[in-house]
Design an enzyme around this catalytic site. Sequence first.
Site, PDB file in Angstrom:
ATOM      1  N   GLU A  57       0.817  -1.217   0.000  1.00  0.00           N
ATOM      2  CA  GLU A  57       0.000   0.000   0.000  1.00  0.00           C
ATOM      3  C   GLU A  57       0.853   1.271   0.000  1.00  0.00           C
ATOM      4  O   GLU A  57       0.723   2.122   0.878  1.00  0.00           O
ATOM      5  CB  GLU A  57      -0.946  -0.002   1.207  1.00  0.00           C
ATOM      6  CG  GLU A  57      -2.047  -1.032   1.120  1.00  0.00           C
ATOM      7  CD  GLU A  57      -3.173  -0.657   0.172  1.00  0.00           C
ATOM      8  OE1 GLU A  57      -3.032   0.340  -0.575  1.00  0.00           O
ATOM      9  OE2 GLU A  57      -4.186  -1.377   0.163  1.00  0.00           O
ATOM     10  N   GLU A  75      -3.722 -10.522  -0.067  1.00  0.00           N
ATOM     11  CA  GLU A  75      -4.598 -10.463   1.103  1.00  0.00           C
ATOM     12  C   GLU A  75      -5.991 -10.844   0.631  1.00  0.00           C
ATOM     13  O   GLU A  75      -6.449 -10.376  -0.411  1.00  0.00           O
ATOM     14  CB  GLU A  75      -4.647  -9.046   1.712  1.00  0.00           C
ATOM     15  CG  GLU A  75      -3.327  -8.596   2.264  1.00  0.00           C
ATOM     16  CD  GLU A  75      -3.327  -7.145   2.767  1.00  0.00           C
ATOM     17  OE1 GLU A  75      -4.401  -6.593   3.064  1.00  0.00           O
ATOM     18  OE2 GLU A  75      -2.232  -6.574   2.840  1.00  0.00           O
TER      19      GLU A  75
END
Length: 991
Positions: free
Chosen positions: A423, A502
């Site tokens: 991220e 994820e």
Amino acid sequence: MPSQHSAYVSDTAPERGALRAARSWLHSDAPSRSLNGLWRFRLSPTASVAEDFAAEGFDDTGWDDIPVPSHWVLRGDGAYGRPIYTNVQFPFPIDPPHVPDENPTGDYRRHFEVPADWSEAERVVLRFDGVESLFKVWVNGDEIGSASGSRLAHEFDVTSSVRPGDNVVSVRVHQWSAASYVEDQDQWWLPGIFRDVTVIARPAGGIEDVWLRTGFDNGRGQVETEVTADAAAFPVTLRLPELGVEQVWATAADVAPLDVDGVEPWSAERPRLYDVTVSTAAESIALRVGFRTVEIRGDRFLVNGRRVVFHGMNRHETHPERGRVFDEEHAREDLARMKRFNVNAIRTSHYPPHPRLLDLADELGFWVVLECDLETHGFDKLGWVGNPSDDPAWREAYLDRIRRTVERDKNHPSIVIWSLGNEAGTGTNLAAMSAWVHARDAGRPVHYEGDHAGEYTDVYSRMYSSVLETEQIGTDGSRAPLLNCTPAQGARQRTKPFLLCEYAHAMGNGPGALDQYEALVHEHPRLHGGFIWEWRDHGILTTTPDGTPFYAYGGDFGEVVHDGNFVMDGMLLSDDVPTPSLHEYKAVVQPVRFTFDGDEVAIANLRHSADTSDLRFHWRVEHDGTLVDSGDMEVPVVAAGESARVPLPRIPVAQDAETWLTIDAVLAAETAWARDGHVIATAQLDRSTRRPVPAVRRETDWRPSDGTLALGIAEFVDGSLVRLAGRAVAGPRLELFRAPTDNDEGATQEVEESDASVAGVSNAELWRRDGLDRLTTRLLSVERSADALRTISKVSAANSALSVIVESVWSLVGGELELRVEIEPSRGWLTVWPRIGIRFDLPDGAAPVDGAEWFGLGPLESYPDSLRAARTGRFSSTIRDLSVDYARPQETGHRSHLRQLTLTSAGAGVLRIVTFPDTRGRRPGFTLSRHTPQQIAQAGHPFELPDSTTSHLIVDAAQHGLGSRACGPDVWPEFALRPEARTIRLRIAGG
Ligand code: IPT
């Protein structure tokens, strides 16, 4: 204004002073001394305090002691500040590269001995394995240098400052620095020297670094050796005694690749390691090598030529008392637990773990995605304006991070992919990191999820894509658009192996749909599985003012900015207890699968490369959950990727009970991570004869009644049940509410057409708006016949015109008490419902209800989209153990497909309930708890639940699924509970 000497907190440069080049974290026989232990410590509120403490003669008698490694916010009972939890948010103004003047700064000092014989060492090195976030080092008053990169190793050359005998080292640690902008991971901010500190003697003629790159091809192993040493250090000898290898290289120019015969490969399933030493006259390095070749061929990710499916966990380093401080015994047990739950892979989210963790991963066997310490998520809020990832001022910091990551851990066979970080948006600095890795290590691909368009990474990776979207990614010929991709970029991404870095956000009760994701992996070979978010809750053990211990989450330490319980999203609770979701995961990914076909079962081995020679196959037959026969099955050894058909044992079928066959694949011998007999995979076969459901008796002689009467064991006053078998009972009342799960509270905007949800509004919010948590009742009629009672009620909430009609018929059928409840919603209900159930309240009397025995699905809780770990059988539990202690109390404890239930008191049955299937064959489930859903919904932590004097039994005709909307897709339509008419039919008897 920061003072002159603290200006460096805003410096994006990662290193200053006598910092040494990154190298492997090696097991060397060169002398070293641990500087772990008690250090003197002082905390200041800003970075601008004078640096006089670094002077040799400084008097630190007024300071405290603090252990190294530790985080200061977890020490001193609040005297050194408190932890802060944020997910994406920055806990300081977004003003890069600056940080506030309020910058907790810890000064550390300690003395250490340098042995006299170290004077022969060519160099003395001071190594820090982890300091958050920026630190500066002095030895004997000399300024040595400074460094940032909290979860990375830093070594300083202190040769010219140390002397034999007593020395003093001083370290200043700032909680905030420019580096904090690139360390915005979803976790607690925990400053301090939290990993080991070591002083190391580097011998003349020693080995500075060594890299053994191994490969495997058809029984042959290759070792390509890279030695970093002075010319004078040679000859260098490599020994691999087990394979009879002893290779001496006279000069650096002679070092050449070795071919080794008769090698067994390394895999996560059979983690075969060989001991190797690499030595000079002055130093010997011990390594454990595993032979494996990592390769991408087309859209396949292969190790040793075979496709890998990641059944992985995102693993943070977190412990309720130690924070990110490593404890090897705990880590080993944690990894062994993963193995016991069929986990075969780890993504080291979102930074390199303690270096020993990789030794454990090599040894126990995991495919590891090793991630760099990098995240700039807080810039998302600014549309990524100012993101360091695309700013040349940060290029060197990014490159430094990836160099330190790869160099430290490059020798580990378990690491099969490097990940640039998490991220951090996208930008040229990330592309530069990738280029550096490609140049340095051609043997492992590069991963970074934020490279949506696939411009600089080797695998396609996503997080939380829905089942539908994931399927589209895996489908050949699909043109469905991919996130942030043009059609051409999407086509490029589809040429690569895909993984979910994820998925299946495991916050609170959930996730559902694990089996749907798993199914895709076997249908679409481009899809290589993924990594659950995440392995453990990050709760911090603390106490209430009255001393009650609890696991704290965001906001519990009075943080100004925080993200609440979003840090409690693991498959393991903070205290190491596996949640039901981990059991579900284990069942869903089991590497051996069974398909029943007539009198045979096909046993498929879905492993990467290991055959089934380590397994035994045990079977048992139960009648209504009671064992009637068992044995071992003769199963030939099944190679990976193959299957075998085996005859079933003879199954004695009962006429008056359900007949179930269960087969368990169990470990035939003890391993490093489980005992012999440990269950790897399970399947059940229903061989019951079909038995008709007794027809509902028709009553005809209904007449108005005052509702005060007795029917067998049931006593009623004014139409309400008051006693059952002599025990006070209130209810049953309609219960449509469940204490919202974290997924029920999820309010994502992304809603697929087929979803149950409203974009941007949580289901829990809709339930509260509709008043499901505050239903009221109006009795419409009470009638009786000779041996039956009928009540009709209208149930609805304040300020709502929506309602549910509930018709309850109590009757005596052949002396047995039967209850039939018809639940009929009015028109106009728009949302999904959490449950359709009836609740009985059983106040504590002489013999409080404190347990249950049942025949149905168990032993753990189950929900419509999470049923795979549940098996049909007979189970028992205390009322306490029926509920899971989720960090934030929420719906828990539902047991599905109930046939028989006995409520117990101190082990003795007090009430027996038998259920009937409805006309579509559906059985109710049950929940037995010391709290009502409404009470549970009010509590933020387990300690907030009120004292209880009542046990509550809810019999549910249906429950809504779980989904994973806290961070991901909603409940799949098939498992979403729409308001609908339902029937619950029970027979009830005394103990
Ligand atoms: C994703 C993060 O990568 C991870 O660190 C964690 O925060 C997780 O979410 C939620 O718990 S990012 C999210 C915007 C999908």
